[in-house]
Scaffold this motif. Structure first.
Motif, PDB file in Angstrom:
ATOM      1  N   PRO A   1       0.791  -1.242   0.000  1.00  0.00           N
ATOM      2  CA  PRO A   1       0.000   0.000   0.000  1.00  0.00           C
ATOM      3  C   PRO A   1       0.818   1.285   0.000  1.00  0.00           C
ATOM      4  O   PRO A   1       0.274   2.347  -0.338  1.00  0.00           O
ATOM      5  N   ALA A   2       2.099   1.216   0.342  1.00  0.00           N
ATOM      6  CA  ALA A   2       2.917   2.427   0.375  1.00  0.00           C
ATOM      7  C   ALA A   2       3.414   2.841  -1.012  1.00  0.00           C
ATOM      8  O   ALA A   2       3.957   3.941  -1.172  1.00  0.00           O
ATOM      9  N   VAL A   3       3.231   1.985  -2.007  1.00  0.00           N
ATOM     10  CA  VAL A   3       3.721   2.287  -3.357  1.00  0.00           C
ATOM     11  C   VAL A   3       2.729   3.224  -4.054  1.00  0.00           C
ATOM     12  O   VAL A   3       1.540   2.906  -4.159  1.00  0.00           O
ATOM     13  N   PRO A   4       3.180   4.384  -4.547  1.00  0.00           N
ATOM     14  CA  PRO A   4       2.289   5.322  -5.242  1.00  0.00           C
ATOM     15  C   PRO A   4       1.681   4.703  -6.494  1.00  0.00           C
ATOM     16  O   PRO A   4       2.282   3.824  -7.123  1.00  0.00           O
ATOM     17  N   THR A   5       0.524   5.170  -6.887  1.00  0.00           N
ATOM     18  CA  THR A   5      -0.191   4.599  -8.032  1.00  0.00           C
ATOM     19  C   THR A   5       0.640   4.650  -9.307  1.00  0.00           C
ATOM     20  O   THR A   5       0.591   3.719 -10.122  1.00  0.00           O
ATOM     21  N   ILE A   6       1.404   5.707  -9.494  1.00  0.00           N
ATOM     22  CA  ILE A   6       2.183   5.864 -10.715  1.00  0.00           C
ATOM     23  C   ILE A   6       3.249   4.779 -10.859  1.00  0.00           C
ATOM     24  O   ILE A   6       3.718   4.481 -11.967  1.00  0.00           O
ATOM     25  N   LYS A   7       3.596   4.115  -9.748  1.00  0.00           N
ATOM     26  CA  LYS A   7       4.607   3.053  -9.773  1.00  0.00           C
ATOM     27  C   LYS A   7       3.984   1.653  -9.811  1.00  0.00           C
ATOM     28  O   LYS A   7       4.706   0.666  -9.886  1.00  0.00           O
ATOM     29  N   LEU A   8       2.666   1.560  -9.774  1.00  0.00           N
ATOM     30  CA  LEU A   8       2.032   0.246  -9.738  1.00  0.00           C
ATOM     31  C   LEU A   8       2.244  -0.596 -11.005  1.00  0.00           C
ATOM     32  O   LEU A   8       2.378  -1.820 -10.904  1.00  0.00           O
ATOM     33  N   PRO A   9       2.287  -0.004 -12.197  1.00  0.00           N
ATOM     34  CA  PRO A   9       2.590  -0.835 -13.374  1.00  0.00           C
ATOM     35  C   PRO A   9       3.948  -1.533 -13.263  1.00  0.00           C
ATOM     36  O   PRO A   9       4.068  -2.715 -13.610  1.00  0.00           O
ATOM     37  N   GLU A  10       4.954  -0.818 -12.759  1.00  0.00           N
ATOM     38  CA  GLU A  10       6.270  -1.433 -12.574  1.00  0.00           C
ATOM     39  C   GLU A  10       6.222  -2.493 -11.482  1.00  0.00           C
ATOM     40  O   GLU A  10       6.830  -3.567 -11.604  1.00  0.00           O
ATOM     41  N   LEU A  11       5.490  -2.222 -10.409  1.00  0.00           N
ATOM     42  CA  LEU A  11       5.335  -3.206  -9.345  1.00  0.00           C
ATOM     43  C   LEU A  11       4.650  -4.465  -9.871  1.00  0.00           C
ATOM     44  O   LEU A  11       5.049  -5.585  -9.517  1.00  0.00           O
ATOM     45  N   ALA A  12       3.635  -4.292 -10.721  1.00  0.00           N
ATOM     46  CA  ALA A  12       2.927  -5.443 -11.297  1.00  0.00           C
ATOM     47  C   ALA A  12       3.883  -6.318 -12.106  1.00  0.00           C
ATOM     48  O   ALA A  12       3.816  -7.554 -12.043  1.00  0.00           O
ATOM     49  N   GLU A  13       4.783  -5.695 -12.866  1.00  0.00           N
ATOM     50  CA  GLU A  13       5.767  -6.455 -13.645  1.00  0.00           C
ATOM     51  C   GLU A  13       6.683  -7.257 -12.730  1.00  0.00           C
ATOM     52  O   GLU A  13       7.019  -8.410 -13.022  1.00  0.00           O
ATOM     53  N   ARG A  14       7.085  -6.671 -11.613  1.00  0.00           N
ATOM     54  CA  ARG A  14       7.959  -7.364 -10.667  1.00  0.00           C
ATOM     55  C   ARG A  14       7.227  -8.549 -10.020  1.00  0.00           C
ATOM     56  O   ARG A  14       7.818  -9.615  -9.828  1.00  0.00           O
ATOM     57  N   ILE A  15       5.953  -8.348  -9.687  1.00  0.00           N
ATOM     58  CA  ILE A  15       5.172  -9.438  -9.095  1.00  0.00           C
ATOM     59  C   ILE A  15       5.003 -10.571 -10.094  1.00  0.00           C
ATOM     60  O   ILE A  15       5.158 -11.747  -9.758  1.00  0.00           O
ATOM     61  N   ASP A  16       4.689 -10.234 -11.345  1.00  0.00           N
ATOM     62  CA  ASP A  16       4.514 -11.258 -12.375  1.00  0.00           C
ATOM     63  C   ASP A  16       5.792 -12.067 -12.587  1.00  0.00           C
ATOM     64  O   ASP A  16       5.742 -13.278 -12.828  1.00  0.00           O
ATOM     65  N   LYS A  17       6.928 -11.388 -12.481  1.00  0.00           N
ATOM     66  CA  LYS A  17       8.217 -12.067 -12.674  1.00  0.00           C
ATOM     67  C   LYS A  17       8.587 -12.918 -11.464  1.00  0.00           C
ATOM     68  O   LYS A  17       9.055 -14.060 -11.612  1.00  0.00           O
ATOM     69  N   ALA A  18       8.386 -12.374 -10.261  1.00  0.00           N
ATOM     70  CA  ALA A  18       8.780 -13.093  -9.046  1.00  0.00           C
ATOM     71  C   ALA A  18       7.794 -14.186  -8.657  1.00  0.00           C
ATOM     72  O   ALA A  18       8.181 -15.194  -8.058  1.00  0.00           O
ATOM     73  N   LEU A  19       6.509 -13.968  -9.010  1.00  0.00           N
ATOM     74  CA  LEU A  19       5.458 -14.918  -8.601  1.00  0.00           C
ATOM     75  C   LEU A  19       4.583 -15.261  -9.802  1.00  0.00           C
ATOM     76  O   LEU A  19       3.382 -14.922  -9.845  1.00  0.00           O
ATOM     77  N   PRO A  20       5.148 -15.928 -10.789  1.00  0.00           N
ATOM     78  CA  PRO A  20       4.379 -16.210 -12.021  1.00  0.00           C
ATOM     79  C   PRO A  20       3.172 -17.112 -11.806  1.00  0.00           C
ATOM     80  O   PRO A  20       2.236 -17.084 -12.598  1.00  0.00           O
ATOM     81  N   ASP A  21       3.177 -17.914 -10.748  1.00  0.00           N
ATOM     82  CA  ASP A  21       2.074 -18.844 -10.498  1.00  0.00           C
ATOM     83  C   ASP A  21       0.991 -18.263  -9.590  1.00  0.00           C
ATOM     84  O   ASP A  21       0.011 -18.952  -9.286  1.00  0.00           O
ATOM     85  N   LEU A  22       1.164 -17.032  -9.159  1.00  0.00           N
ATOM     86  CA  LEU A  22       0.170 -16.416  -8.283  1.00  0.00           C
ATOM     87  C   LEU A  22      -1.149 -16.242  -9.042  1.00  0.00           C
ATOM     88  O   LEU A  22      -1.180 -15.708 -10.149  1.00  0.00           O
ATOM     89  N   ASN A  23      -2.229 -16.696  -8.437  1.00  0.00           N
ATOM     90  CA  ASN A  23      -3.549 -16.589  -9.067  1.00  0.00           C
ATOM     91  C   ASN A  23      -4.023 -15.144  -9.042  1.00  0.00           C
ATOM     92  O   ASN A  23      -4.300 -14.586  -7.985  1.00  0.00           O
ATOM     93  N   LYS A  24      -4.092 -14.538 -10.216  1.00  0.00           N
ATOM     94  CA  LYS A  24      -4.481 -13.143 -10.319  1.00  0.00           C
ATOM     95  C   LYS A  24      -5.864 -13.036 -10.955  1.00  0.00           C
ATOM     96  O   LYS A  24      -6.025 -13.238 -12.155  1.00  0.00           O
ATOM     97  N   LYS A  25      -6.865 -12.760 -10.154  1.00  0.00           N
ATOM     98  CA  LYS A  25      -8.221 -12.589 -10.675  1.00  0.00           C
ATOM     99  C   LYS A  25      -8.360 -11.216 -11.304  1.00  0.00           C
ATOM    100  O   LYS A  25      -7.998 -10.201 -10.712  1.00  0.00           O
ATOM    101  N   GLN A  26      -8.899 -11.189 -12.522  1.00  0.00           N
ATOM    102  CA  GLN A  26      -9.044  -9.939 -13.266  1.00  0.00           C
ATOM    103  C   GLN A  26     -10.248  -9.138 -12.777  1.00  0.00           C
ATOM    104  O   GLN A  26     -11.289  -9.699 -12.392  1.00  0.00           O
ATOM    105  N   THR A  27     -10.102  -7.824 -12.816  1.00  0.00           N
ATOM    106  CA  THR A  27     -11.214  -6.949 -12.454  1.00  0.00           C
ATOM    107  C   THR A  27     -12.247  -6.938 -13.568  1.00  0.00           C
ATOM    108  O   THR A  27     -13.443  -7.067 -13.331  1.00  0.00           O
ATOM    109  N   PHE A  28     -11.794  -6.757 -14.810  1.00  0.00           N
ATOM    110  CA  PHE A  28     -12.702  -6.819 -15.958  1.00  0.00           C
ATOM    111  C   PHE A  28     -11.907  -7.130 -17.211  1.00  0.00           C
ATOM    112  O   PHE A  28     -10.702  -6.992 -17.230  1.00  0.00           O
TER     113      PHE A  28
END
Length: 260
Positions: A233-260
């Motif tokens: 939650p401390a990560v600003p919104t403008i940095k969330l796309p980069e954070l998402a890339e890091r999560i996808d790389k570090a945790l490729p098997d994490l179940n990610k439910k789509q919003t839409f």
């Protein structure tokens, strides 16, 4: 893998820091949409103004949401001012919303999470629940918050009341339009800001829904990277796309439910 184990697998602390350019974006992202919507409404192009009003509401929500988590890159005074001014323009006490949002992170989707009540409803029930949701947000702040939150809420509510009275007393039609559209937006918060990102996630509340797809996230100003936000939650919104890339790389098997 629990919440804390997930956090340890992703580098994120460097993303908390904003450059001057990023700070200016996060603190002013709502202004173009506001001024365009007001200009169109002033000239009575209300239907043309509507999408710009919608984008103002969304970007103002992004702005104050970062303020909730002290992620605007500014000090306490400017963050408070941002939340106060957006309270008046968005027709709700943003400090009341903040109080309930911080509790939402702490008690996510439990009985104590008043912000998250609509997550367990059907989509149409969440829409109908909207007015009660906004009343409850303010009532819970009045009942449970400390004096600082209560004082800020009252300052904001009185300011909103004075602003609204003057607009309708002097029949300022383009601002009357703005007030009514913002109230409508507030009534949809239980659906868009809660149900859409949390429905069917009660088995693991901190793994909220997220969004992948470039155009979808650009259209929604990165506001649906909600799983990423709940984990960090401390990560600003403008940095969330980069954070998402890091999560996808570090945790490729994490179940990610789509919003839409």
């Amino acid at each position: 893998m629990n919440h804390f184990e997930l956090i340890k697998k992703v580098e994120w602390k460097d993303l908390r820091t904003l450059s001057v350019k990023e700070m200016l974006i996060e603190n002013n992202i709502s202004l173009p949409w506001f001024f365009i919507s007001i200009l169109l409404a002033y000239h009575e192009y209300y239907w043309l103004a509507l999408p710009f009003s919608g984008f103002y509401f969304l970007t103002a929500l992004r702005q104050v949401h970062n303020g909730f988590h002290n992620s605007l890159g500014t000090g306490k005074v400017l963050t408070w001012l941002s939340m106060y001014l957006n309270s008046i323009l968005m027709m709700a006490s943003i400090h009341a919303v903040k109080f309930n949002h911080i509790r939402h992170h702490k008690f996510c989707l439990s009985e104590e999470d008043y912000e998250g009540k609509s997550a367990s409803m059907k989509w149409y029930e969440a829409i109908l629940y909207g007015p009660k949701h906004m009343f409850l947000i303010h009532w819970i702040t009045f009942k449970k918050a400390n004096k600082n939150y209560q004082r800020n809420m009252m300052i904001e509510l009185v300011s909103i009341a004075v602003f609204t009275f003057l607009i309708f007393f002097f029949q300022i039609h383009f601002l009357m339009y703005h007030v009514l559209v913002m109230i409508f937006g507030e009534f949809l918060m239980a659906f868009f800001a809660v149900w859409s990102v949390h429905h069917d996630t009660h088995e693991d509340p901190n793994i909220a829904r997220t969004q992948r797809g470039s155009w979808k996230n650009k259209l929604t100003f990165s506001m649906f990277y909600h799983m990423e936000h709940h984990l960090f939650p401390a990560v600003p919104t403008i940095k969330l796309p980069e954070l998402a890339e890091r999560i996808d790389k570090a945790l490729p098997d994490l179940n990610k439910k789509q919003t839409f």
